[in-house]
Design a protein around this motif. Structure first.
Motif, mmCIF file in Angstrom:
data_model
loop_
_atom_site.group_PDB
_atom_site.id
_atom_site.type_symbol
_atom_site.label_atom_id
_atom_site.label_comp_id
_atom_site.label_asym_id
_atom_site.label_seq_id
_atom_site.Cartn_x
_atom_site.Cartn_y
_atom_site.Cartn_z
ATOM 1 N N ASP A 37 -98.078 -76.429 1.285
ATOM 2 C CA ASP A 37 -98.581 -77.442 0.325
ATOM 3 C C ASP A 37 -99.864 -76.999 -0.464
ATOM 4 O O ASP A 37 -100.060 -77.445 -1.533
ATOM 5 C CB ASP A 37 -98.832 -78.934 1.028
ATOM 6 N N ASP A 38 -100.451 -76.137 0.127
ATOM 7 C CA ASP A 38 -101.801 -75.799 -0.592
ATOM 8 C C ASP A 38 -101.556 -74.336 -1.792
ATOM 9 O O ASP A 38 -102.245 -74.390 -2.468
ATOM 10 C CB ASP A 38 -102.888 -75.130 0.309
ATOM 11 N N ALA A 129 -94.223 -67.373 -8.081
ATOM 12 C CA ALA A 129 -95.350 -66.671 -7.470
ATOM 13 C C ALA A 129 -95.030 -66.417 -5.898
ATOM 14 O O ALA A 129 -94.588 -67.436 -5.173
ATOM 15 C CB ALA A 129 -96.510 -67.578 -7.565
ATOM 16 N N VAL A 130 -95.246 -65.460 -5.163
ATOM 17 C CA VAL A 130 -95.118 -64.934 -3.845
ATOM 18 C C VAL A 130 -96.380 -64.770 -3.004
ATOM 19 O O VAL A 130 -97.174 -63.536 -3.921
ATOM 20 C CB VAL A 130 -94.148 -63.771 -3.582
ATOM 21 N N ILE A 137 -96.357 -63.057 6.562
ATOM 22 C CA ILE A 137 -96.295 -64.855 6.422
ATOM 23 C C ILE A 137 -96.177 -64.695 5.070
ATOM 24 O O ILE A 137 -97.164 -64.241 4.329
ATOM 25 C CB ILE A 137 -97.187 -65.246 6.829
ATOM 26 N N THR A 138 -95.239 -65.326 4.172
ATOM 27 C CA THR A 138 -95.107 -65.786 2.756
ATOM 28 C C THR A 138 -95.096 -66.893 2.504
ATOM 29 O O THR A 138 -94.648 -67.785 3.116
ATOM 30 C CB THR A 138 -94.166 -64.863 2.021
ATOM 31 N N LYS A 139 -95.659 -67.233 1.277
ATOM 32 C CA LYS A 139 -95.530 -68.625 0.561
ATOM 33 C C LYS A 139 -94.939 -68.403 -0.631
ATOM 34 O O LYS A 139 -95.312 -67.180 -1.396
ATOM 35 C CB LYS A 139 -96.989 -69.398 0.462
ATOM 36 N N THR A 140 -94.270 -69.462 -1.289
ATOM 37 C CA THR A 140 -93.728 -69.241 -2.680
ATOM 38 C C THR A 140 -94.095 -70.658 -3.432
ATOM 39 O O THR A 140 -94.273 -71.612 -3.013
ATOM 40 C CB THR A 140 -92.247 -69.029 -2.675
ATOM 41 N N ALA A 141 -94.084 -70.420 -4.925
ATOM 42 C CA ALA A 141 -94.302 -71.669 -5.642
ATOM 43 C C ALA A 141 -93.584 -71.037 -6.972
ATOM 44 O O ALA A 141 -93.270 -70.006 -7.235
ATOM 45 C CB ALA A 141 -95.746 -71.856 -5.842
#
Length: 199
Positions: A37-38, A129-130, A137-141
């Motif tokens: 969420d950040d 965005a990755v 560990i990956t985050k996406t938006a």
């Protein structure tokens, strides 16, 4: 009695060391330092502009702050266009300043002068965005970027016909209207204004 106290002191010290280690692990662990969420763009949709016939490596301009704030110092962010650029005109780039990864979009070198407002007045790009963390560990938006192509005075006015045949009577009073001609310009705004004169 003294031995029990000594043993009890050792036990408390051991628990204290364990608790300290646990707190340290929680504080430094990348997986728990921030949540998905950040990791989000400052807006769902951005608006930007670029002039038609722009040369390669020209960046679009926006009054909005495009990009993502990061809460993890060790995170790296990459941007990529995954929709809306069928002609392969644009490229997304990232530029980090402090805790913010700016989203920058420019024309490709190979797309020099390809933008033509009369053919394509805007582009609706999809940006992904990755964010990469250690270990693996990956985050996406995702976000939308609407690029409006601004007009340049690049078109010549055109008449309805190349030749007009107008007859005038010899007794026609001066300042009389003897015919009507009209030209058109595909540009917009002040660039579409037309002035007539004899050559």
């Amino acid at each position: 009695m003294g031995e029990r106290k000594k043993g009890g002191w050792k036990h408390v010290t051991w628990l204290y060391v364990i608790n300290s280690c646990l707190v340290l692990l929680q504080f430094t662990s990348p997986s728990s330092a921030s949540s998905q969420d950040d990791f989000a763009f400052t807006r769902d949709t951005y608006n930007a502009t670029i002039y038609e016939k722009a040369p390669g490596k020209t960046y679009v301009k926006s009054s909005q702050k495009m990009g993502i704030y990061i809460s993890d110092e060790w995170i790296s962010v990459n941007y990529k266009i995954f929709g809306g650029d069928l002609s392969d005109v644009f490229r997304a780039e990232e530029y980090r300043v402090g805790d913010f990864y700016f989203l920058r979009v420019r024309t490709l070198t190979s797309s020099h002068g390809i933008l033509n407002r009369e053919l394509e007045s805007h582009y609706h790009l999809k940006i992904k965005a990755v964010g990469k963390l250690e270990p693996g560990i990956t985050k996406t938006a995702t976000c939308d970027l609407i690029i409006n192509v601004l007009d340049e005075n690049d078109l010549q006015p055109l008449f309805d016909f190349e030749t007009y045949d107008i007859s005038v009577s010899e007794d026609t009073p001066i300042h009389s209207s003897i015919g009507k001609l009209k030209a058109y310009d595909g540009d917009i705004g002040i660039n579409s204004e037309i002035y007539y004169s004899f050559i």
